[in-house]
Design a protein around this motif. Sequence first.
Motif: not given
Length: 238
Positions: A88-110
């Motif tokens: 990432n970039a933008g001056g923050g810190e830490g980890a974040e994980t993204y998925h497509w809002a309409g994907s139930r399986r994508g959310k589970r994997a994330a």
Amino acid sequence: MSYLVALDDGHGARTPGKRTPAIPKLGGRSVRENEFNHEVVKYMDIELRRCGFRTLLVAPDDEDIPLSARTSLANAKGADLYISVHYNAGGGEGAETYHWAGSRRGKRAAELIHNQVLRSGVYRKNRGIKTANFHVLRETNMPAVLVEYGFMDDPGLEEAVQMVDPEVQKAFAVATAKGICEYFGVKYVPEAPAKPKPMYRVTVDGKEIFDTAYVEKILGVVKQVIQEKQGEIVIKKL
């Protein structure tokens, strides 16, 4: 069943702007984002194949492959899951994980992958699991996950300097592979521990000199004995 996982090391080696500021701990060097992304995918490829997965590298070289080409390849090959590796970039810190809002399986994997990343042994502030309109999440026919493992411009540049640490790269690759295994219900197979090097006992004229696993040290003694004509040398494997 052997699942196919598409692996995407975000950006290319020469993508403009995707780099850290100058890092004092690296002698003022600036690190390109893909230097981290590419190595993590390399380690992840090994981890997943050892666990029985098939893998598809959608951007195997240093070129900045267009996003449409990456997702089109994954769709054409019928991948079961798409993983995109980023920093990432933008001056923050830490980890974040993204998925497509309409994907139930994508959310589970994330969720599963993100939780494993936080347990990787590399400390990261938990920035959470989020949705986004990223191309790789939107245009893939299979569930897709994009992980931001840290920040290239975090305060103090502590996360930035870790981008080129092989232990950090491998830890995140292992964590992600474990999350993928959880998602598919596949047992994670850890790397076999390295076999210990054989030990040798070096004796000169009946007197034990030392035990060692390093051939270079043995060769040094042999050379010395020959030069000084000290007598008989015996090397015995223990």
